[in-house]
Design an enzyme around this catalytic site. Structure first.
Site, mmCIF file in Angstrom:
data_model
loop_
_atom_site.group_PDB
_atom_site.id
_atom_site.type_symbol
_atom_site.label_atom_id
_atom_site.label_comp_id
_atom_site.label_asym_id
_atom_site.label_seq_id
_atom_site.Cartn_x
_atom_site.Cartn_y
_atom_site.Cartn_z
ATOM 1 N N SER A 10 2.381 3.089 -9.351
ATOM 2 C CA SER A 10 3.350 1.787 -9.621
ATOM 3 C C SER A 10 3.202 1.083 -8.347
ATOM 4 O O SER A 10 4.112 -0.090 -8.125
ATOM 5 C CB SER A 10 4.898 2.675 -9.559
ATOM 6 O OG SER A 10 4.954 3.272 -8.404
ATOM 7 N N GLY A 11 2.560 1.296 -7.414
ATOM 8 C CA GLY A 11 2.382 0.592 -6.096
ATOM 9 C C GLY A 11 1.566 -0.593 -6.525
ATOM 10 O O GLY A 11 0.618 -0.785 -7.368
ATOM 11 N N TYR A 12 1.130 -1.394 -5.454
ATOM 12 C CA TYR A 12 0.313 -2.663 -5.512
ATOM 13 C C TYR A 12 -1.008 -2.525 -5.725
ATOM 14 O O TYR A 12 -1.766 -3.060 -6.723
ATOM 15 C CB TYR A 12 0.562 -3.674 -4.314
ATOM 16 C CG TYR A 12 2.091 -4.326 -4.255
ATOM 17 C CD1 TYR A 12 2.635 -4.931 -5.482
ATOM 18 C CD2 TYR A 12 2.303 -4.880 -2.945
ATOM 19 C CE1 TYR A 12 3.714 -5.566 -5.328
ATOM 20 C CE2 TYR A 12 3.639 -5.483 -2.850
ATOM 21 C CZ TYR A 12 4.414 -5.804 -4.077
ATOM 22 O OH TYR A 12 5.386 -6.726 -3.948
ATOM 23 N N CYS A 150 -7.772 -2.430 4.563
ATOM 24 C CA CYS A 150 -8.262 -3.964 4.390
ATOM 25 C C CYS A 150 -8.598 -4.984 5.334
ATOM 26 O O CYS A 150 -9.740 -5.380 5.423
ATOM 27 C CB CYS A 150 -7.201 -4.434 3.561
ATOM 28 S SG CYS A 150 -5.410 -4.150 4.199
ATOM 29 N N ASN A 317 -6.940 -8.781 -0.073
ATOM 30 C CA ASN A 317 -6.702 -7.448 0.552
ATOM 31 C C ASN A 317 -6.379 -6.463 -0.488
ATOM 32 O O ASN A 317 -6.676 -5.326 -0.576
ATOM 33 C CB ASN A 317 -5.270 -7.570 1.545
ATOM 34 C CG ASN A 317 -4.215 -7.843 0.802
ATOM 35 O OD1 ASN A 317 -4.187 -9.228 0.326
ATOM 36 N ND2 ASN A 317 -3.070 -7.074 0.446
HETATM 37 N N1 LIG Z 1 -1.454 -3.155 0.188
HETATM 38 C C1 LIG Z 1 -3.286 -3.120 0.475
HETATM 39 O O1 LIG Z 1 -3.543 -4.458 0.583
HETATM 40 C C2 LIG Z 1 -3.939 -1.990 0.968
HETATM 41 C C3 LIG Z 1 -5.001 -2.257 1.393
HETATM 42 C C4 LIG Z 1 -5.962 -1.046 1.635
HETATM 43 C C5 LIG Z 1 -5.347 0.152 1.563
HETATM 44 N N2 LIG Z 1 -3.998 0.329 0.951
HETATM 45 C C6 LIG Z 1 -3.649 1.755 1.016
HETATM 46 O O2 LIG Z 1 -3.532 1.977 -0.124
HETATM 47 C C7 LIG Z 1 -2.387 3.055 -0.333
HETATM 48 C C8 LIG Z 1 -1.323 2.217 -1.413
HETATM 49 O O3 LIG Z 1 -0.839 1.251 -0.776
HETATM 50 P P1 LIG Z 1 -0.047 0.191 -1.798
HETATM 51 O O4 LIG Z 1 0.270 -0.998 -0.739
HETATM 52 O O5 LIG Z 1 -0.302 0.315 -3.107
HETATM 53 O O6 LIG Z 1 1.444 0.999 -1.334
HETATM 54 P P2 LIG Z 1 2.981 1.120 -2.260
HETATM 55 O O7 LIG Z 1 2.855 -0.287 -3.095
HETATM 56 O O8 LIG Z 1 3.936 1.412 -1.347
HETATM 57 O O9 LIG Z 1 2.485 2.108 -3.432
HETATM 58 C C9 LIG Z 1 2.423 3.497 -3.125
HETATM 59 C C10 LIG Z 1 2.721 4.255 -4.293
HETATM 60 O O10 LIG Z 1 2.825 5.502 -3.970
HETATM 61 C C11 LIG Z 1 3.561 6.143 -4.730
HETATM 62 N N3 LIG Z 1 4.174 7.355 -3.697
HETATM 63 C C12 LIG Z 1 4.765 7.108 -2.598
HETATM 64 N N4 LIG Z 1 4.787 8.175 -1.946
HETATM 65 C C13 LIG Z 1 4.177 9.487 -2.463
HETATM 66 C C14 LIG Z 1 3.728 10.580 -2.479
HETATM 67 N N5 LIG Z 1 4.435 11.274 -1.361
HETATM 68 N N6 LIG Z 1 3.382 11.414 -3.465
HETATM 69 C C15 LIG Z 1 2.811 10.672 -4.295
HETATM 70 N N7 LIG Z 1 3.009 9.286 -4.781
HETATM 71 C C16 LIG Z 1 3.747 8.616 -3.666
HETATM 72 C C17 LIG Z 1 4.957 5.312 -4.973
HETATM 73 O O11 LIG Z 1 5.399 5.535 -6.359
HETATM 74 P P3 LIG Z 1 6.247 6.457 -6.642
HETATM 75 O O12 LIG Z 1 7.514 6.530 -5.539
HETATM 76 O O13 LIG Z 1 6.974 5.596 -7.961
HETATM 77 O O14 LIG Z 1 5.914 7.800 -6.757
HETATM 78 C C18 LIG Z 1 4.204 3.906 -4.528
HETATM 79 O O15 LIG Z 1 4.115 3.240 -6.056
HETATM 80 C C19 LIG Z 1 -1.689 3.268 0.943
HETATM 81 O O16 LIG Z 1 -2.289 4.386 1.415
HETATM 82 C C20 LIG Z 1 -2.183 2.086 1.595
HETATM 83 O O17 LIG Z 1 -2.273 2.075 2.894
HETATM 84 C C21 LIG Z 1 -2.985 -0.892 0.834
#
Ligand SMILES: NC(=O)c1ccc[n+]([C@@H]2O[C@H](COP(=O)([O-])OP(=O)(O)OC[C@H]3O[C@@H](n4cnc5c(N)ncnc54)[C@H](OP(=O)(O)O)[C@@H]3O)[C@@H](O)[C@H]2O)c1
Length: 350
Positions: A10-12, A150, A317
């Site tokens: 559900s995350g980005y 990123c 990113n």
């Molecule tokens: N955004 C970027 O540009 C980017 C770039 C490189 C790497 N990343 C990394 O990729 C990962 C995801 O980033 P994001 O930007 O998509 O974050 P996000 O939008 O906050 O999404 C994270 C997702 O993980 C789920 N979640 C949270 N805590 C959890 C847990 N303890 N166990 C299982 N599911 C859990 C949440 O969904 P529910 O609460 O509904 O379960 C949420 O949808 C992070 O580690 C981030 O550092 C992000």
């Protein structure tokens, strides 16, 4: 067909992994988890996917999810992957971890940069750092991949030619600008529209945790310890990262020298573009021009006055900085053509 699943869908980043996988053609997306949206269609979280999938979120925990698929993307916050990964590694399911939990090889760096003692240091060597352009053959043979950060990816791409050629100095100054989607979709005080909009917030002027992985990777290529002095700013974009690096060189460097090391490093790479023009609006890389794509755009300018090369690199990113790189790794791990599912041309105007 190979079955793949996404935890944290559900995350980005999870949403972008789904989007790329749904148009990939070689894999079957059989599972997408969200603890908060169980039973909802995935297009409730990602409205752009409407009409492309009838998949619904499950609340499978990561270990159960791993038992149901051939390859799992773990797209959860830092620190929550390492709690479940040992069991998944034991099970042997192919895993691409989007967090920072397995990017660093030296466990002593975790307390310094991430604020926790690594609970499974013996597993760190089993993960390959998932930057396809630098670890291609290892990824091909890997079961477990740690996808890069990123800002780290953008910085490594711009400095790699200098590290490999020995042109890099002991310390390189890097200024990073990042869009709001880089911090995920969980709301907090800093992400409120009236605080975030129109701001240039130096949210990590020093001590950004990506410093550790950048130094790890560049030092490997330079054959000695190199440091980066990284400052990160949140700017008024939704998507995009731009890193502007000042490489102070020991000797005078000509344009032709820089072109030479850039071409030597990236010859044949399908997702690296060089952007440097004499005139026009987009003479040097601008993150706007990578939006929606898996490209990294790299350009440079020579500053003779201070003896530096200014290297500018831009990515989306969520794609080259996250989902796109991970799908590139998946292609390598599963033997698909490297560009499969990743050929989208960037948007313009965006
Ligand atoms: N955004 C970027 O540009 C980017 C770039 C490189 C790497 N990343 C990394 O990729 C990962 C995801 O980033 P994001 O930007 O998509 O974050 P996000 O939008 O906050 O999404 C994270 C997702 O993980 C789920 N979640 C949270 N805590 C959890 C847990 N303890 N166990 C299982 N599911 C859990 C949440 O969904 P529910 O609460 O509904 O379960 C949420 O949808 C992070 O580690 C981030 O550092 C992000």
């Amino acid at each position: 067909m190979v079955s793949v699943g996404v935890v944290g869908a559900s995350g980005y980043v999870g949403g972008e992994i789904l989007r790329l996988l749904l148009q990939h053609g070689g894999v079957d997306v059989t599972l997408a988890t969200s603890r908060t949206m169980k039973g909802e269609y995935v297009f409730k979280a990602h409205p752009n996917l409407k009409g492309f999938t009838e998949l619904k979120f499950t609340d499978d925990d990561p270990v159960t999810a791993a038992s149901k698929v051939d390859l799992l993307f773990l797209s959860v916050p830092h620190g929550s992957s390492v709690k479940v990964t040992p069991e998944i590694v034991e099970m042997g399911t192919r895993l691409i971890d989007m967090t920072g939990d397995f990017r660093l090889k030296d466990p002593s760096l975790y307390p310094i940069w991430y604020g926790f003692e690594h609970p499974a240091p013996d597993l760190l060597p089993r993960f390959v750092y998932g930057l396809p352009e630098t670890h291609r053959e290892e990824i091909r043979n890997a079961r477990f991949v740690a996808n890069p950060g990123c800002i780290a990816s953008s910085t490594i791409y711009s400095l790699l030619p200098f590290a490999r050629s020995g042109m890099i100095n002991d310390v390189t100054v890097v200024d990073a600008k990042t869009g709001s989607s880089a911090s995920g979709n969980a709301a907090n005080r800093a992400s409120v529209y009236s605080e975030r909009y129109n701001s240039i917030r130096p949210y990590r002027a020093a001590g950004h945790r990506h410093t550790a992985e950048i130094e790890q990777e560049l030092s490997q290529h330079a054959g000695r310890k190199v440091k980066v002095a990284l400052s990160a700013h949140a700017v008024n974009m939704v998507r995009g990262i731009q890193t502007t690096s000042s490489v102070f060189t020991d000797r005078e460097v000509a344009e032709v020298d820089v072109w030479k090391i850039m071409r030597q490093t990236y010859r044949g790479e399908p997702f690296v573009r060089f952007i440097r023009d004499r005139d026009g609006v987009y003479r040097l890389p601008d993150p706007k021009i990578t939006v929606g794509s898996n490209f990294v755009d790299i350009g440079f300018e020579i500053d003779r006055h201070t003896g530096r090369v200014v290297v500018i690199s831009t990515i989306d990113n969520l794609i080259k900085g996250a989902a796109g790189n991970s799908v590139h790794s998946m292609n390598l791990m599963l033997g698909f053509p490297e560009t499969q599912g990743l050929s989208t041309i960037p948007l313009h105007p965006a």
